[in-house]
Every structure is written in C-alpha cells, then in structure tokens.
Design an enzyme around this catalytic site. Structure first.
Site, PDB file in Angstrom:
ATOM      1  N   CYS A 131       0.725  -1.286   0.015  1.00 10.22           N
ATOM      2  CA  CYS A 131      -0.094   0.004  -0.067  1.00 10.22           C
ATOM      3  C   CYS A 131       0.865   1.399  -0.080  1.00 10.22           C
ATOM      4  CB  CYS A 131      -1.010   0.070   1.383  1.00 10.22           C
ATOM      5  SG  CYS A 131      -2.309  -1.504   1.088  1.00 10.22           S
ATOM      6  N   HIS A 154      -3.539   7.268   1.253  1.00 11.70           N
ATOM      7  CA  HIS A 154      -3.903   5.817   0.566  1.00 11.70           C
ATOM      8  C   HIS A 154      -5.193   5.526   0.928  1.00 11.70           C
ATOM      9  CE1 HIS A 154      -4.008   1.696  -0.220  1.00 11.70           C
ATOM     10  NE2 HIS A 154      -3.939   1.455   1.384  1.00 11.70           N
ATOM     11  N   ASN A 191     -10.099  -0.489  -1.738  1.00 13.57           N
ATOM     12  CA  ASN A 191      -8.722  -0.252  -1.524  1.00 13.57           C
ATOM     13  C   ASN A 191      -7.820  -1.032  -2.870  1.00 13.57           C
ATOM     14  OD1 ASN A 191      -5.987  -0.639  -0.879  1.00 13.57           O
ATOM     15  ND2 ASN A 191      -6.607  -1.154   1.329  1.00 13.57           N
TER      16      ASN A 191
END
Ligand code: UT7
Length: 337
Positions: free
Chosen positions: A116, A264, A294
């Site tokens: 991530c 993020h 995500n």
C-alpha cells in the site's frame, strides 16, 4: 541538485463494477457491514476476457499521463512500477509496460513492492534519480489486479470485500522552478510486523506443489492474503499521522498549510480518523474508496488524478500524499503544485 515535479497524471479502472450486494451473493457479508466498517460501496474487478492485467491497466494509465505531460514515450528515461500483484512471478511489470508503450529506447525499469506504500516509495525513488540529474523524465505507475488472487468464499470475507482493481500513473519531470514540485519524501518500515498483513505464497518458502502436499485438505491456504485487521488499523492511524507531521516539519509547514491531503485509500474510517486528528476540513482531504475499494499501490495515483481532474488541486497548492501498509511500510510526499 535538481527538483522533480508531476507533469502528467492518468488513471484507469476496469469497467466491471462489483457492488457490495454482488459480493453478498458469493459470501456471508452484506452492504451494511461493508459500508459501516470501510465506507466502500463498490469496486472494480477485471472480468475474464476484458484484456486487462496489472501491466495492461498500468499501461492504460501511463498512456494518459504521458499525453498530459506533453512528452513523447521515447523521452522516458526510467520506469518505476509499484505492485503487489504482478502478472508474472518474474520479470516485473515495468519491462512489460515499456514494451506495451512501444518505447524505442532501452530505459531501465524498476519494480517496487512495498504494497500500500508502493506508490509513495516509487515516487521517492523517481525523485532521487531526478534530483541527482541522472534522469529527466520518470514514469511512475501503481497498478493492482487484486480480484485475480482473493478468496471469495466466507473464509476470505474480511479481506476480499475491501480490495479492488485499477491503476494510476504519474510522469515526474525535472522542474524549471526551484521550490515548485516535490519538496521531500519520507519513508519508513518496521519488519517485525511482517506477518500481520501478508501473503505467504507462491514463494520459495511456500511453493505451490509443496503447499498442496503439506495441506491436502486445503484448510490453510497460504496463497490468499491474511490481515490482522484491527491490529493493522491501530498502527495505520498512528503512522499516517506521524509521517504527515514529519513531512510538514521538514519543510517548515503547518497543518493549516495543507491544501490537499491524498491518503492511501485503505479504509474510509482510517481517512476520517486522520482528518479529525489533524483537524482538516472536508475539502482538504480527498477520498474515493467508496467507488473503488482499496487498490493498494494504485489508490493514491487514482485519487490524485481524480482530484486534479475535478479541479481540486491548483498551482501553488501544498499537496500531501501519505500511505501505510503491509511490511509494515509507510511514507509521505510533500509537494508544491
Ligand atoms: O491497505 C493496507 C492497510 N490496511 C488497512 O489499513 C486495513 C485496516 N483494517 C481495517 O480496515 C478493518 O480492520 C477491517 C475493515 C478489515 C475489519 O473491520 P473491523 O471493524 O476491524 O472488523 P473485525 O475484523 O474486528 O471483525 C468484526 C466482526 C467479526 O465478527 P464477530 O467475531 O464480531 O462475530 C467478523 O467475523 O465482523 C465480522 N466480519 C464480517 N461480517 C460481515 C468480518 N468480515 C466481514 C464481512 N461481512 N465482510
């Protein structure tokens, strides 16, 4: 010493929309749980036969970023590709994008992991090469094909509802105006938490034939991701805040100076927590996890591209990127647009 700036942005998501209700037909979940815990309403999944893959989506996003940067594909001196879901075990997706773009030079291609935090790490790598004067135009890509590797049975529900597919890209170029562009990047990792958010195989420790031999009932499936959700959540909110403040301090900036924070897109609740902690207003933080879930290394460049396309980032703005994820790894980028 030179400075880099973002000259062009692009993003691409597959057409196939998967709603929470769609997922509830595959596993024991429901729209209310997913929205309440994560804020996600829908995500995109590659559909078999639609021609997409991690490198192809990265290529589509990159093509837009290159056009917007008003450079030729052959002006690219370096490709940095961030992903945790490469098309092949090796080689990486960077060389594949070089071929898909039809780049006629033999520019190097680096693949970055860091999950991530992958895009923030990739931007930092690109920035260093531009700062030293070694390269002038660096193509940075974050792309993920999560749907190709998730467990859509009840067993995988706490992870599989969160992730989506997509790609984003940025062209970093040498800035002609000192003070404009990337001011600094800040990277961290803490390897003691490796297993808290991880996927064991396929790898040399968990090679597929061995996994099957060791696990004939298929109870523990090491080639699906594992996440200790609440543990990751707690670390995320602390590290996000720390690394944003670290970046601001390094540049003599205050929280009030932030015009746009692109976190993020891990979980809307995480973004909201950071927003509250830093006392930022709604128009200082950009979120689009509601539409895409995500998308790991792709989430920041997709969000940054959308924020820019919607006119939410203007010349002279202080823009902050921040990420946290598996490793654990985390980082921030401070820019003057
Ligand atoms: O992007 C990289 C970094 N990643 C993150 O930052 C993610 C951080 N973690 C999270 O976002 C959250 O921990 C999750 C969204 C993953 C999970 O939310 P949570 O509030 O921490 O839920 P939980 O794991 O504590 O589970 C709560 C309950 C459990 O049931 P019991 O034991 O209370 O009866 C789960 O079995 O929710 C259940 N559950 C679900 N129920 C319906 C777990 N997944 C689901 C589901 N649908 N999909």
């Amino acid at each position: 010493m030179y400075q880099s700036k973002i000259a062009g942005l692009g993003s691409y998501v597959p057409e196939n929309v998967v709603t929470n209700d769609d997922l509830s037909k595959l596993m024991d979940t429901n729209d209310a749980w997913i929205q309440e815990r994560t804020g996600i309403k829908e995500r995109r999944h590659i559909k078999k036969g639609d021609g997409n893959s991690t490198s192809v989506m990265g290529f589509k996003a990159a093509k837009i970023a290159i056009e917007r940067a008003k450079i030729s594909k052959d002006d690219i001196d370096l490709i940095v590709f961030a992903t945790l879901s490469p098309d092949l075990y090796f080689p990486g997706c960077g060389v594949m994008v070089q071929e898909l773009l039809g780049i006629n030079n033999t520019c190097p291609a680096i693949d970055v992991r860091d999950q991530c935090s992958g895009f923030v790490y990739a931007i930092s790598v690109a920035d260093q090469f531009i700062k030293t004067g070694m390269y002038k135009n660096v193509l940075v890509i974050g792309s993920e094909n999560h749907s190709g590797g998730l467990d859509f049975s009840d067993r995988g529900r706490s992870i599989s509802v969160i992730f989506g597919d997509g790609a984003g890209a940025a062209v970093l170029t040498r800035s002609n105006h000192i003070g404009q562009g990337i001011l600094s990047t800040h990277l961290h990792s803490e390897g003691k938490h490796v297993m808290e958010l991880s996927q064991k195989g396929p790898s040399t420790e968990y090679w597929v034939p061995q996994i099957i031999a060791d696990n004939p009932q298929g109870d523990d499936i090491p080639y699906y991701p594992y996440m200790n959700g609440p543990f990751v959540f707690k670390h995320a909110i602390t590290r996000f805040t720390e690394v944003i403040l670290e970046g601001l301090k390094a540049n003599g900036l205050e929280i009030d100076d932030i015009n746009m924070l692109i976190p993020h897109q891990a979980n809307l609740r995480i973004s909201q927590f950071i927003q509250q902690k830093l006392k930022l207003s709604d128009d200082q933080v950009f979120n689009n996890i509601q539409k895409y879930g995500n998308t790991t290394a792709a989430s920041i460049p997709i969000a940054l591209t959308e924020a820019w396309e919607q006119g939410k980032i203007k010349d002279g703005d202080t823009v902050v990127l921040a990420a946290f994820g598996s490793g654990f790894t985390w980082g921030s980028v401070i820019m003057e647009w």
